[in-house]
Design a protein around this motif. Structure first.
Motif, PDB file in Angstrom:
ATOM      1  N   LEU A  11       9.561  -6.368 -13.906  1.00 51.62           N
ATOM      2  CA  LEU A  11       8.862  -6.698 -12.664  1.00 51.62           C
ATOM      3  C   LEU A  11       9.552  -6.046 -11.460  1.00 51.62           C
ATOM      4  N   LEU A  12      10.872  -5.998 -11.494  1.00 51.71           N
ATOM      5  CA  LEU A  12      11.608  -5.371 -10.399  1.00 51.71           C
ATOM      6  C   LEU A  12      11.332  -3.877 -10.302  1.00 51.71           C
ATOM      7  N   VAL A  13      11.179  -3.215 -11.437  1.00 50.78           N
ATOM      8  CA  VAL A  13      10.856  -1.784 -11.413  1.00 50.78           C
ATOM      9  C   VAL A  13       9.516  -1.569 -10.715  1.00 50.78           C
ATOM     10  N   PHE A  14       8.502  -2.313 -11.131  1.00 49.56           N
ATOM     11  CA  PHE A  14       7.182  -2.130 -10.520  1.00 49.56           C
ATOM     12  C   PHE A  14       7.178  -2.558  -9.059  1.00 49.56           C
ATOM     13  N   SER A  15       7.892  -3.623  -8.750  1.00 46.35           N
ATOM     14  CA  SER A  15       8.013  -4.062  -7.369  1.00 46.35           C
ATOM     15  C   SER A  15       8.641  -2.971  -6.511  1.00 46.35           C
ATOM     16  N   ASN A  16       9.653  -2.321  -7.053  1.00 48.24           N
ATOM     17  CA  ASN A  16      10.345  -1.273  -6.308  1.00 48.24           C
ATOM     18  C   ASN A  16       9.491  -0.037  -6.100  1.00 48.24           C
ATOM     19  N   VAL A  17       8.588   0.233  -6.992  1.00 49.07           N
ATOM     20  CA  VAL A  17       7.671   1.356  -6.773  1.00 49.07           C
ATOM     21  C   VAL A  17       6.841   1.072  -5.518  1.00 49.07           C
ATOM     22  N   PHE A  18       6.295  -0.138  -5.429  1.00 50.85           N
ATOM     23  CA  PHE A  18       5.527  -0.497  -4.232  1.00 50.85           C
ATOM     24  C   PHE A  18       6.408  -0.477  -2.984  1.00 50.85           C
ATOM     25  N   MET A  19       7.622  -1.041  -3.101  1.00 55.15           N
ATOM     26  CA  MET A  19       8.527  -1.094  -1.965  1.00 55.15           C
ATOM     27  C   MET A  19       8.851   0.305  -1.458  1.00 55.15           C
ATOM     28  N   THR A  20       9.127   1.209  -2.373  1.00 46.08           N
ATOM     29  CA  THR A  20       9.507   2.562  -1.982  1.00 46.08           C
ATOM     30  C   THR A  20       8.362   3.270  -1.274  1.00 46.08           C
ATOM     31  N   PHE A  21       7.150   3.090  -1.774  1.00 51.37           N
ATOM     32  CA  PHE A  21       5.997   3.680  -1.083  1.00 51.37           C
ATOM     33  C   PHE A  21       5.799   3.033   0.288  1.00 51.37           C
ATOM     34  N   ALA A  22       5.997   1.724   0.376  1.00 47.40           N
ATOM     35  CA  ALA A  22       5.832   1.040   1.659  1.00 47.40           C
ATOM     36  C   ALA A  22       6.863   1.524   2.676  1.00 47.40           C
ATOM     37  N   TRP A  23       8.088   1.725   2.236  1.00 49.25           N
ATOM     38  CA  TRP A  23       9.163   2.086   3.161  1.00 49.25           C
ATOM     39  C   TRP A  23       9.209   3.573   3.475  1.00 49.25           C
ATOM     40  N   TYR A  24       8.910   4.411   2.487  1.00 45.21           N
ATOM     41  CA  TYR A  24       9.137   5.844   2.655  1.00 45.21           C
ATOM     42  C   TYR A  24       7.898   6.726   2.473  1.00 45.21           C
ATOM     43  N   GLY A  25       6.823   6.191   1.927  1.00 43.08           N
ATOM     44  CA  GLY A  25       5.642   6.992   1.651  1.00 43.08           C
ATOM     45  C   GLY A  25       5.040   7.624   2.889  1.00 43.08           C
ATOM     46  N   HIS A  26       5.148   6.949   4.005  1.00 37.88           N
ATOM     47  CA  HIS A  26       4.570   7.453   5.253  1.00 37.88           C
ATOM     48  C   HIS A  26       5.277   8.695   5.785  1.00 37.88           C
ATOM     49  N   LEU A  27       6.446   9.003   5.254  1.00 35.74           N
ATOM     50  CA  LEU A  27       7.177  10.182   5.739  1.00 35.74           C
ATOM     51  C   LEU A  27       6.429  11.480   5.466  1.00 35.74           C
ATOM     52  N   LYS A  28       5.504  11.454   4.521  1.00 34.40           N
ATOM     53  CA  LYS A  28       4.658  12.632   4.262  1.00 34.40           C
ATOM     54  C   LYS A  28       3.536  12.759   5.286  1.00 34.40           C
ATOM     55  N   TYR A  29       3.312  11.728   6.054  1.00 38.07           N
ATOM     56  CA  TYR A  29       2.178  11.696   6.983  1.00 38.07           C
ATOM     57  C   TYR A  29       2.673  11.445   8.405  1.00 38.07           C
ATOM     58  N   ARG A  30       3.494  12.335   8.886  1.00 37.90           N
ATOM     59  CA  ARG A  30       4.109  12.156  10.203  1.00 37.90           C
ATOM     60  C   ARG A  30       3.100  12.225  11.353  1.00 37.90           C
ATOM     61  N   ASP A  31       1.927  12.790  11.113  1.00 37.85           N
ATOM     62  CA  ASP A  31       0.920  12.882  12.166  1.00 37.85           C
ATOM     63  C   ASP A  31       0.084  11.614  12.301  1.00 37.85           C
ATOM     64  N   THR A  32       0.222  10.705  11.355  1.00 42.18           N
ATOM     65  CA  THR A  32      -0.527   9.447  11.405  1.00 42.18           C
ATOM     66  C   THR A  32       0.122   8.520  12.423  1.00 42.18           C
ATOM     67  N   ALA A  33      -0.706   7.847  13.203  1.00 44.96           N
ATOM     68  CA  ALA A  33      -0.198   6.950  14.245  1.00 44.96           C
ATOM     69  C   ALA A  33       0.678   5.850  13.637  1.00 44.96           C
TER      70      ALA A  33
END
Length: 113
Positions: A11-33
């Motif tokens: 469960l922690l592995v899958f939780s961390n996948v979501f966490m990582t996208f929540a925390w760092y996924g937006h770095l690919k979309y710097r033009d998004t408000a």
């Protein structure tokens, strides 16, 4: 419960996948408000919590709180390493791996009886 030792790390592995996208996924979309990015991250983090809370609740029956936290940190680093290389195109360098290895060593110490 025979699955009590195995289910929390899964469960922690899958939780961390979501966490990582929540925390760092937006770095690919710097033009998004920023407000949009924050709302999207909160939405993703909801699914993280749906897995993290049961992982810790179930895990607390067989692991101590410090052991759960140590496990969480190691899982976070492994998930992040893959995410950084695959999604962000930023593979880890030797010094990152060395720093992470020290954290893994610290987590190992937590599990010593």
């Amino acid at each position: 419960m025979p699955y009590a030792r195995l289910l929390p790390p899964i469960l922690l592995v899958f939780s961390n996948v979501f966490m990582t996208f929540a925390w760092y996924g937006h770095l690919k979309y710097r033009d998004t408000a920023l407000p949009k990015v924050i709302l999207a991250s909160w939405g993703i983090a909801f699914f993280e919590y749906l897995l993290m809370v049961p992982a810790n609740r179930l895990g607390s029956t067989v692991y101590s709180a410090p052991q759960l936290k140590g496990m969480q940190e190691v899982i976070t680093l492994l998930v992040f390493a893959g995410f950084s290389a695959w999604y962000l195109g930023q593979p880890l360098k030797w010094n990152h791996w060395a720093g992470f290895a020290l954290i893994v060593a610290a987590a190992w110490l937590i599990f010593l009886e």
